[in-house]
Design a protein around this motif. Structure first.
Motif, PDB file in Angstrom:
ATOM      1  N   ILE A   1      67.632  45.523  31.884  1.00  0.00           N
ATOM      2  CA  ILE A   1      67.106  44.364  31.137  1.00  0.00           C
ATOM      3  C   ILE A   1      68.063  43.183  31.293  1.00  0.00           C
ATOM      4  O   ILE A   1      67.657  42.065  31.607  1.00  0.00           O
ATOM      5  CB  ILE A   1      66.932  44.699  29.634  1.00  0.00           C
ATOM      6  CG1 ILE A   1      65.754  45.664  29.453  1.00  0.00           C
ATOM      7  CG2 ILE A   1      66.703  43.424  28.822  1.00  0.00           C
ATOM      8  CD1 ILE A   1      65.529  46.082  28.009  1.00  0.00           C
ATOM      9  N   ASP A   2      69.362  43.443  31.112  1.00  0.00           N
ATOM     10  CA  ASP A   2      70.350  42.368  31.224  1.00  0.00           C
ATOM     11  C   ASP A   2      70.340  41.736  32.612  1.00  0.00           C
ATOM     12  O   ASP A   2      70.401  40.520  32.756  1.00  0.00           O
ATOM     13  CB  ASP A   2      71.755  42.890  30.897  1.00  0.00           C
ATOM     14  CG  ASP A   2      71.879  43.276  29.432  1.00  0.00           C
ATOM     15  OD1 ASP A   2      71.011  42.859  28.639  1.00  0.00           O
ATOM     16  OD2 ASP A   2      72.837  43.990  29.089  1.00  0.00           O
ATOM     17  N   ASN A   3      70.252  42.587  33.634  1.00  0.00           N
ATOM     18  CA  ASN A   3      70.251  42.063  34.999  1.00  0.00           C
ATOM     19  C   ASN A   3      69.021  41.206  35.269  1.00  0.00           C
ATOM     20  O   ASN A   3      69.120  40.148  35.878  1.00  0.00           O
ATOM     21  CB  ASN A   3      70.297  43.216  36.009  1.00  0.00           C
ATOM     22  CG  ASN A   3      71.667  43.857  36.042  1.00  0.00           C
ATOM     23  OD1 ASN A   3      72.659  43.194  35.715  1.00  0.00           O
ATOM     24  ND2 ASN A   3      71.727  45.124  36.392  1.00  0.00           N
ATOM     25  N   THR A   4      67.874  41.689  34.818  1.00  0.00           N
ATOM     26  CA  THR A   4      66.644  40.930  35.031  1.00  0.00           C
ATOM     27  C   THR A   4      66.702  39.586  34.321  1.00  0.00           C
ATOM     28  O   THR A   4      66.369  38.548  34.882  1.00  0.00           O
ATOM     29  CB  THR A   4      65.429  41.722  34.495  1.00  0.00           C
ATOM     30  OG1 THR A   4      65.466  43.027  35.064  1.00  0.00           O
ATOM     31  CG2 THR A   4      64.134  41.030  34.856  1.00  0.00           C
ATOM     32  N   ASN A   5      67.167  39.609  33.075  1.00  0.00           N
ATOM     33  CA  ASN A   5      67.232  38.359  32.317  1.00  0.00           C
ATOM     34  C   ASN A   5      68.242  37.390  32.909  1.00  0.00           C
ATOM     35  O   ASN A   5      68.062  36.185  32.852  1.00  0.00           O
ATOM     36  CB  ASN A   5      67.568  38.640  30.849  1.00  0.00           C
ATOM     37  CG  ASN A   5      66.381  39.230  30.105  1.00  0.00           C
ATOM     38  OD1 ASN A   5      65.254  39.154  30.578  1.00  0.00           O
ATOM     39  ND2 ASN A   5      66.643  39.818  28.951  1.00  0.00           N
ATOM     40  N   TYR A   6      69.298  37.946  33.497  1.00  0.00           N
ATOM     41  CA  TYR A   6      70.301  37.101  34.122  1.00  0.00           C
ATOM     42  C   TYR A   6      69.686  36.386  35.325  1.00  0.00           C
ATOM     43  O   TYR A   6      69.886  35.200  35.533  1.00  0.00           O
ATOM     44  CB  TYR A   6      71.490  37.952  34.555  1.00  0.00           C
ATOM     45  CG  TYR A   6      72.590  37.155  35.214  1.00  0.00           C
ATOM     46  CD1 TYR A   6      73.402  36.322  34.456  1.00  0.00           C
ATOM     47  CD2 TYR A   6      72.790  37.242  36.585  1.00  0.00           C
ATOM     48  CE1 TYR A   6      74.397  35.584  35.051  1.00  0.00           C
ATOM     49  CE2 TYR A   6      73.784  36.512  37.193  1.00  0.00           C
ATOM     50  CZ  TYR A   6      74.592  35.691  36.428  1.00  0.00           C
ATOM     51  OH  TYR A   6      75.577  34.955  37.021  1.00  0.00           O
ATOM     52  N   ARG A   7      68.881  37.147  36.082  1.00  0.00           N
ATOM     53  CA  ARG A   7      68.332  36.603  37.310  1.00  0.00           C
ATOM     54  C   ARG A   7      67.144  35.670  37.072  1.00  0.00           C
ATOM     55  O   ARG A   7      67.008  34.651  37.708  1.00  0.00           O
ATOM     56  CB  ARG A   7      67.910  37.757  38.228  1.00  0.00           C
ATOM     57  CG  ARG A   7      67.957  37.405  39.689  1.00  0.00           C
ATOM     58  CD  ARG A   7      67.733  38.617  40.572  1.00  0.00           C
ATOM     59  NE  ARG A   7      68.635  39.728  40.291  1.00  0.00           N
ATOM     60  CZ  ARG A   7      68.425  40.961  40.734  1.00  0.00           C
ATOM     61  NH1 ARG A   7      67.348  41.242  41.437  1.00  0.00           N
ATOM     62  NH2 ARG A   7      69.275  41.922  40.461  1.00  0.00           N
ATOM     63  N   TYR A   8      66.275  36.070  36.136  1.00  0.00           N
ATOM     64  CA  TYR A   8      65.021  35.325  35.979  1.00  0.00           C
ATOM     65  C   TYR A   8      64.968  34.496  34.702  1.00  0.00           C
ATOM     66  O   TYR A   8      63.938  33.981  34.325  1.00  0.00           O
ATOM     67  CB  TYR A   8      63.838  36.295  36.025  1.00  0.00           C
ATOM     68  CG  TYR A   8      63.779  37.066  37.305  1.00  0.00           C
ATOM     69  CD1 TYR A   8      63.361  36.430  38.482  1.00  0.00           C
ATOM     70  CD2 TYR A   8      64.154  38.397  37.367  1.00  0.00           C
ATOM     71  CE1 TYR A   8      63.324  37.128  39.675  1.00  0.00           C
ATOM     72  CE2 TYR A   8      64.124  39.100  38.556  1.00  0.00           C
ATOM     73  CZ  TYR A   8      63.703  38.457  39.712  1.00  0.00           C
ATOM     74  OH  TYR A   8      63.666  39.142  40.886  1.00  0.00           O
ATOM     75  N   GLY A   9      66.075  34.411  33.993  1.00  0.00           N
ATOM     76  CA  GLY A   9      66.080  33.595  32.781  1.00  0.00           C
ATOM     77  C   GLY A   9      65.970  34.448  31.539  1.00  0.00           C
ATOM     78  O   GLY A   9      65.294  35.474  31.534  1.00  0.00           O
ATOM     79  N   ARG A  10      66.649  33.982  30.527  1.00  0.00           N
ATOM     80  CA  ARG A  10      66.710  34.717  29.255  1.00  0.00           C
ATOM     81  C   ARG A  10      65.303  35.034  28.725  1.00  0.00           C
ATOM     82  O   ARG A  10      64.388  34.258  28.872  1.00  0.00           O
ATOM     83  CB  ARG A  10      67.486  33.866  28.253  1.00  0.00           C
ATOM     84  CG  ARG A  10      67.466  34.416  26.871  1.00  0.00           C
ATOM     85  CD  ARG A  10      68.688  33.966  26.131  1.00  0.00           C
ATOM     86  NE  ARG A  10      69.801  34.869  26.389  1.00  0.00           N
ATOM     87  CZ  ARG A  10      70.977  34.742  25.800  1.00  0.00           C
ATOM     88  NH1 ARG A  10      71.182  33.752  24.971  1.00  0.00           N
ATOM     89  NH2 ARG A  10      71.929  35.615  26.041  1.00  0.00           N
TER      90      ARG A  10
END
Length: 425
Positions: free
Chosen positions: A379-388
């Motif tokens: 989840i953290d990686n995805t949010n980092y890449r695609y926005g919070r």
DNA sequence: TCTGGGGTCCTAGGACCC
DNA sequence: TCTGGGGTCCTAGGACCC
């Protein structure tokens, strides 16, 4: 041994009107104009240019109260843009580290440097060089105060702010009493509102008077922190330079709402969101929390609707940074402290008793824990890449009617290519 | 209408233990 | 009937900082 070799020399570097200076970097048109930056939710004025100060605009003043002066004088207004200020701050600190890698980053716009290696005669020149370098490399103007202790370097910094060169040193001055006499007691570092009241009642109105009070009296009638302040005014270092960043002990995420919130469901969404942010933050620092506190309150300024404020803490059976667990705990706390019929103005989540993640594994750790951890990581990686909040929990909601106001944002993003200023030859 | 957010440390007092 | 004294640990609240 000469005194030059054994006395400490501490420099305090403080960025001038920091948030305003950051906005000015990307907007040359506002360089000579009065400018203010507002707190979250456009609530208070928290940074002012010298021109704005000269108009009588006060630090911390609610925006709506200063609005008349602001409009009348065409003051430029900005909502705060913390990712920008954080980025510029890192550039400033990196520059300072060139002069001494052992610096204490004291706040977003301040750092203490140890200049003890330089002689009494050199130190002011070094200060000027630091100031010039930071200005040239980052565009941020600073003030630098140099003295034997941190508290005195704060005093020196006050003086530096008023001088043309922006640098003031108390090193090598035999008797600084005449200087301390001009420093009002409430301007001394470590003396706040309550202590000011107390000291004044006891005939202490300036830094010199505090310096000359006996330690036993201060310790007895106040506490050890106050006696440390007095010692530091005497030139005896009591507050060390903290050059290693220690792990934090708590993590708070709280916000005032853009609009008053009355519905339970909306409050739940807000608290769930704050909880997700706090959990992500401690995960990014490899920390786990022992307990969680949730608080809600109505506006303390408008009690005609009835004032309500409450909070509650839950201990986790095992320290955690797992969003699913923290949100679940937060929701159960909210169930018990929510009262119908109030106009809520603010809520927050506090994760406390933080410790290193490695210590978390124990007898009760299972495969399931490992699965949840890897879920959190992705989840953290995805949010980092695609926005919070690309990935979130259902309880966090999507409408966010309670989100804060940011009416005057400059929308500058130093990580965004299209926000780079263009230079025309 | 509209009043920020995120930290740290100290102290007093209560609970608990022997 | 008489009901100690000293220590530790924890927490809530307050004060301070930017």
């Amino acid at each position: 041994m000469s005194s030059t070799q054994c006395t400490k020399k501490i420099a305090l570097v403080d960025c001038n009107s920091f948030y305003v200076s950051c906005e000015r970097l990307f907007n040359p048109k506002i360089r000579k104009k009065p400018v203010v930056v507002l707190s979250n939710n456009d609530g208070c004025i928290i940074s002012r240019s010298n021109e704005a100060k000269a108009l009588g605009i006060k630090m911390g003043e609610p925006y709506f109260k200063g609005k008349d002066i602001i409009i009348k004088n065409n003051v430029q207004v900005f909502s705060s843009n913390y990712s920008l200020y954080g980025d510029i701050s890192r550039r400033v600190m990196r520059t300072l580290k060139r002069f001494n890698s052992d610096i204490e980053v004291y706040s977003i716009d301040e750092a203490f440097l140890d200049l003890s290696n330089f002689t009494d005669q050199e130190v002011e020149k070094v200060g000027k060089e630091i100031r010039a370098t930071v200005l040239q490399w980052t565009g941020i103007p600073t003030s630098i105060g140099i003295a034997k202790t941190k508290t005195l370097s704060k005093v020196a910094n006050h003086i530096a702010k008023k001088t043309q060169s922006g640098v003031a040193s108390l090193i090598g001055i035999e008797n600084i009493d005449p200087i301390l006499e001009k420093v009002e007691i409430n301007d001394v570092w470590g003396v706040g509102k309550q202590l000011t009241k107390f000291y004044q009642k006891n005939g202490i109105y300036n830094a010199k008077q505090l310096k000359n009070k006996s330690n036993t009296w201060i310790k007895k009638s106040s506490n050890v922190l106050s006696s440390r302040t007095a010692m530091e005014l005497r030139g005896i270092p009591c507050i060390n330079l903290e050059t290693t960043t220690s792990k934090r002990k708590s993590c708070v995420v709280s916000r005032s709402f853009g609009k008053r919130v009355e519905k339970f469901q909306e409050l739940r969404e807000a608290v769930a969101n704050y909880c997700l942010n706090a959990s992500e933050k401690i995960r990014s620092e490899s920390l786990v929390a022992k307990a969680i506190t949730v608080f809600v309150r109505t506006s303390p300024f408008q009690r005609n609707f009835g004032y309500y404020s409450n909070s509650k803490t839950l201990d986790f059976p095992i320290a955690t940074n797992n969003s699913i667990e923290t949100v679940k705990a937060a929701m159960s706390i909210l169930d018990s402290i929510f009262r119908n019929g109030y106009r809520y103005q603010k809520a927050g989540v506090m994760l406390t008793g933080l410790s290193n993640e490695e210590g978390k594994k124990n007898l009760f750790s299972t495969d399931k824990d490992e699965k949840i951890n890897s879920l959190m990581r992705s989840i953290d990686n995805t949010n980092y890449r695609y926005g919070r909040s690309t990935l979130s929990l259902a309880s966090a909601g999507v409408q966010k009617r309670w989100n804060m106001r940011r009416q005057y944002s400059s929308k500058i993003d130093t990580a965004d290519f299209y926000c780079l200023p263009t230079i025309r030859a």
